[in-house]
Design a protein around this motif. Structure first.
Motif: not given
Length: 259
Positions: A188-206
């Protein structure tokens, strides 16, 4: 115009305090966040030998103090006796490792929201860490809105879900996995915290389409992540939050600057 609107609303967390201007995870670094007018700080919490939650990132005190040894092998009195500032600069000589209680009191004073990262190293008692953090927060009467728990340890977040269910939880990943939504739903999470180096637009929008807040660590060059705001990223967790403030002010149209 749309990009400028996005920049106007961007949110920044001071990573371990303003760790580019003061020694990381010290009261001095958290005070810098308040002086800059920031709303959020991120801290790391683990237990001393005598089970006091203290604010320090590494498993040992070697990098950021004048001492040597594992945090878990030292009493809070021994940890407080170390110099946690001189390595950063002469002006910070005598700065100490803060307890969680000291940090939360400072946050209350300055109305800072605290992202409490629950640190987990091999051999640590996760349940005890979570229980001790709860004890401190309960004794101080910290408002639920003032804290967000985060951790790379899903187990730690699961414990917090059980013992402090009203406090927001954020799952830390270096790279967001394919089964992220199942894990987040279970927490029942509120947020996702990730390394910006590994983030792409598709994953962000997902992630955003699933209804979660999305935070990136640790982008220290605002221009590198300028497009991330358009992808829906909600927060940058940075060592140099002041650079984002400068960029935001420089890019605002006149009516925003004067508001």
């Amino acid at each position: 115009m749309q990009m400028k609107m996005v920049k106007k609303s961007m949110k920044i967390t001071a990573h371990r305090g303003v760790s580019s201007l003061a020694p990381e995870n010290t009261l001095a670094a958290f005070e810098q966040a308040a002086l800059l007018g920031l709303d959020w700080i991120e801290i790391d919490v683990q237990l001393s030998q005598d089970k006091v939650p203290v604010v320090i990132h590494d498993r040992t005190v070697n990098r950021c103090t004048n001492g040597r040894g594992r945090v878990a092998d030292m009493s809070v009195q021994a940890l407080k006796a170390l110099d946690a500032g001189l390595w950063f600069g002469d002006a910070y000589e005598g700065e100490s490792i803060p307890t969680l209680a000291e940090t939360l009191l400072l946050a209350q004073k300055h109305d800072l929201t605290v992202n409490v990262e629950l640190k987990h190293y091999e051999g640590d008692d996760i349940d005890l860490l979570c229980q001790q953090v709860k004890l401190v927060m309960t004794e101080l009467g910290i408002a639920k809105e003032q804290v967000l728990f985060s951790s790379f340890s899903t187990q730690a977040l699961t414990v917090m879900q059980r013992i402090m269910p009203t406090i927001r939880r954020g799952q830390l990943w270096q790279q967001i996995p394919d089964n992220a939504l199942a894990i987040l739903d279970e927490l029942d999470a509120y947020s996702v915290h990730c390394d910006f180096h590994f983030l792409d637009e598709r994953t962000a929008r997902w992630i955003k389409s699933a209804g979660y807040q999305l935070y990136c660590y640790t982008p220290n060059h605002p221009l590198l992540v300028e497009s991330f705001w358009e992808w829906g990223v909600d927060m940058m967790i940075s060592d140099v939050p002041q650079d984002y403030q400068s960029q935001s002010t420089a890019s605002k149209p006149q009516e925003f600057v004067d508001a």
